[in-house]
Design a protein around this motif. Structure first.
Motif, short mmCIF file in Angstrom:
data_model
loop_
_atom_site.label_atom_id
_atom_site.label_comp_id
_atom_site.label_asym_id
_atom_site.label_seq_id
_atom_site.Cartn_x
_atom_site.Cartn_y
_atom_site.Cartn_z
N ASP A 25 0.84 -1.20 0.00
CA ASP A 25 0.00 0.00 0.00
C ASP A 25 0.87 1.26 0.00
O ASP A 25 0.62 2.21 -0.74
CB ASP A 25 -0.90 -0.04 1.24
CG ASP A 25 -2.04 0.96 1.19
OD1 ASP A 25 -2.48 1.31 0.07
OD2 ASP A 25 -2.50 1.38 2.26
N GLU A 26 1.91 1.25 0.80
CA GLU A 26 2.83 2.39 0.86
C GLU A 26 3.58 2.59 -0.46
O GLU A 26 3.87 3.73 -0.85
CB GLU A 26 3.82 2.20 2.00
CG GLU A 26 3.18 2.28 3.38
CD GLU A 26 4.08 1.75 4.49
OE1 GLU A 26 3.69 1.89 5.67
OE2 GLU A 26 5.16 1.19 4.19
N PHE A 27 3.89 1.50 -1.14
CA PHE A 27 4.60 1.60 -2.41
C PHE A 27 3.68 1.98 -3.57
O PHE A 27 4.14 2.24 -4.68
CB PHE A 27 5.28 0.27 -2.75
CG PHE A 27 6.58 0.03 -2.03
CD1 PHE A 27 7.58 1.00 -2.03
CD2 PHE A 27 6.82 -1.16 -1.37
CE1 PHE A 27 8.79 0.78 -1.38
CE2 PHE A 27 8.03 -1.39 -0.72
CZ PHE A 27 9.02 -0.41 -0.72
N GLY A 28 2.38 2.01 -3.33
CA GLY A 28 1.45 2.42 -4.37
C GLY A 28 0.85 1.29 -5.17
O GLY A 28 0.26 1.53 -6.24
N PHE A 29 0.96 0.05 -4.70
CA PHE A 29 0.30 -1.06 -5.38
C PHE A 29 -1.21 -0.79 -5.43
O PHE A 29 -1.79 -0.22 -4.50
CB PHE A 29 0.54 -2.37 -4.65
CG PHE A 29 1.87 -3.03 -4.94
CD1 PHE A 29 1.91 -4.33 -5.41
CD2 PHE A 29 3.06 -2.36 -4.74
CE1 PHE A 29 3.13 -4.96 -5.67
CE2 PHE A 29 4.28 -2.97 -5.00
CZ PHE A 29 4.32 -4.28 -5.47
N ASP A 30 -1.83 -1.24 -6.51
CA ASP A 30 -3.26 -1.00 -6.69
C ASP A 30 -4.12 -2.09 -6.05
O ASP A 30 -5.24 -1.81 -5.60
CB ASP A 30 -3.59 -0.93 -8.19
CG ASP A 30 -2.77 0.11 -8.90
OD1 ASP A 30 -2.92 1.30 -8.56
OD2 ASP A 30 -1.97 -0.26 -9.78
N LEU A 31 -3.63 -3.33 -6.05
CA LEU A 31 -4.43 -4.48 -5.63
C LEU A 31 -3.61 -5.40 -4.72
O LEU A 31 -2.38 -5.49 -4.85
CB LEU A 31 -4.87 -5.30 -6.85
CG LEU A 31 -5.57 -4.58 -8.00
CD1 LEU A 31 -5.60 -5.48 -9.23
CD2 LEU A 31 -6.97 -4.17 -7.60
N ALA A 32 -4.30 -6.07 -3.82
CA ALA A 32 -3.72 -7.18 -3.07
C ALA A 32 -4.73 -8.32 -3.14
O ALA A 32 -5.92 -8.12 -2.94
CB ALA A 32 -3.45 -6.81 -1.62
N PHE A 33 -4.23 -9.50 -3.44
CA PHE A 33 -5.11 -10.61 -3.78
C PHE A 33 -4.80 -11.82 -2.92
O PHE A 33 -3.63 -12.18 -2.74
CB PHE A 33 -4.90 -10.97 -5.25
CG PHE A 33 -5.86 -12.00 -5.78
CD1 PHE A 33 -7.01 -11.62 -6.45
CD2 PHE A 33 -5.61 -13.34 -5.61
CE1 PHE A 33 -7.88 -12.57 -6.95
CE2 PHE A 33 -6.47 -14.30 -6.10
CZ PHE A 33 -7.61 -13.91 -6.77
N GLY A 34 -5.85 -12.45 -2.38
CA GLY A 34 -5.68 -13.67 -1.59
C GLY A 34 -6.50 -14.81 -2.17
O GLY A 34 -7.69 -14.65 -2.42
N LEU A 35 -5.84 -15.95 -2.40
CA LEU A 35 -6.58 -17.10 -2.91
C LEU A 35 -7.18 -17.89 -1.76
O LEU A 35 -6.87 -17.67 -0.59
CB LEU A 35 -5.71 -17.98 -3.79
CG LEU A 35 -4.44 -18.64 -3.25
CD1 LEU A 35 -4.73 -19.82 -2.33
CD2 LEU A 35 -3.58 -19.13 -4.42
#
Length: 389
Positions: free
Chosen positions: A69-79
């Motif tokens: 989030d701090e680096f600016g990623f748009d998405l985080a995904f968990g399977l």
């Protein structure tokens, strides 16, 4: 209201049948979205015992997600997964432990600011659309509109047996998913009781309060088959695509333009726009020699039993994805393998973008140090390359 009535309405007026605003308008207008595949399952994507600190524990997942989030990623995904004792086996008991992604994402929503949190749900494993609609509306409010669901039908007979269910034929699974998602979207959209008499689900005077915000939760799925792609084109906002040519990036980039065009043309048939995203395993180091050595170390420490079981589970099922991958590529994990310096990784991301991909959902081997290096060295170069704003 029946599913036939809704399907007919969709054909006549596909854009406005739920009077909804696409949640894609909530995402930043980058040329290339960047997401993180969280290591919610033990061993993440690689059945290898090479040294690493990657962990499935919540504290570790929280560190990964807040840093992304701090680096600016748009998405985080968990399977999500359903495995018996020992997981895929081997000395490492590959993937035996895994935290439930809905619970994890709900907690992560309170710890993050901008990143969109997406988790998988196997909707045919005894779920009712009203359950997921209600849970999703709650997480939407907790996250302030930063939640989405990756709709999965499941295909492993062992998973169906865990829930006391018979295995469902491939195309029928997507017919059922269409009805499930139709009900869920109606519940999210309408401020009235819903009575629905479908082939597979029924509900009488179902009602949600609160509903999600002005833009409903993100809908995501992975699709390769004809039935899967039709479902995705009709319902999904983000569609995971896979390289039919295996994990080699040269071959992948040659095959992906046709895949992306097919997906987007199908969505246009329903009057919709979608974003496609692919899953590269990134091994990035200051020099190419170091990156290649890290790649080889994963292979050299292969857990043979775990790898055999992992590969066999996928190739023996009726899923259409991942068929072009070699056994060694399964050991590394990820749909496309990108290995090299920060500049080389950015160059490959550019090629994936040129091939029609709207985003990359990356996974790593040793998550926190690899993520830190990627965030500091690759993310700024993506902006310089015009792939990020």
């Amino acid at each position: 209201m029946s599913v036939e009535t809704l399907t007919k309405a969709a054909a006549q007026n596909p854009v406005d049948q739920w009077h909804e605003v696409s949640p894609l308008t909530r995402l930043p207008d980058h040329k290339l979205l960047v997401g993180l595949f969280l290591p919610m399952q033990e061993g993440a994507w690689s059945p290898s015992t090479a040294p690493r600190g990657t962990s499935w524990t919540f504290d570790y997942l929280a560190k990964c997600t807040t840093r992304a989030d701090e680096f600016g990623f748009d998405l985080a995904f968990g399977l999500a997964q359903w495995l018996s004792k020992g997981g895929y086996g081997g000395a490492m008991k590959f993937r035996e432990h895994e935290l439930d992604p809905i619970i994890v994402n709900t907690a992560l929503a309170t710890m993050t600011k901008k990143i969109v949190l997406i988790n998988t749900v196997h909707i045919l494993y005894a779920w009712h659309p009203l359950h997921l609609a209600k849970f999703g509306a709650a997480i939407d409010h907790i996250s302030h509109g930063r939640w989405g669901v990756n709709v999965v039908t499941g295909y492993k007979p062992s998973e169906y047996r865990m829930f006391g269910l018979p295995t469902i034929e491939h195309d029928l699974r997507y017919e059922m998913a269409d009805e499930f998602t139709t009900i869920m979207r109606k519940l999210w959209a309408d401020n009235e009781d819903l009575t629905f008499n479908g082939r597979y689900w029924q509900t009488e005077k179902a009602f949600l309060a609160p509903r999600p915000g002005a833009k409903r939760p993100f809908l995501v799925n992975a699709a390769s088959s004809g039935a899967g792609l039709e479902y995705a084109a009709k319902h999904s906002d983000i569609i995971f695509i896979t390289s039919p040519a295996g994990a080699d990036p040269v071959k992948a980039c040659e095959s992906l333009p046709a895949v992306n065009a097919k997906v987007k043309d199908l969505a246009a048939k329903y009057g919709r726009k979608v974003k496609t995203i692919i899953n590269p395993h990134v091994i990035c180091r200051p020099t190419e020699k170091e990156a290649r050595a890290a790649y080889q170390a994963i292979l050299d420490h292969e857990d043979t039993t775990a790898a055999d079981n992992f590969v066999q589970t996928f190739v023996s099922g009726d899923t259409k994805s991942w068929r072009g991958h070699s056994r060694a590529q399964w050991v590394i994990g990820g749909n496309v393998h990108l290995v090299g310096t920060p500049e080389q990784i950015v160059d490959w991301f550019g090629k994936l973008s040129d091939a029609g991909c709207d985003g990359v959902q990356v996974n790593f081997f040793d998550y926190l140090p690899d993520l830190e290096f990627f965030g500091k060295e690759v993310m700024p170069l993506l902006k310089q390359a015009g792939l990020r704003n």
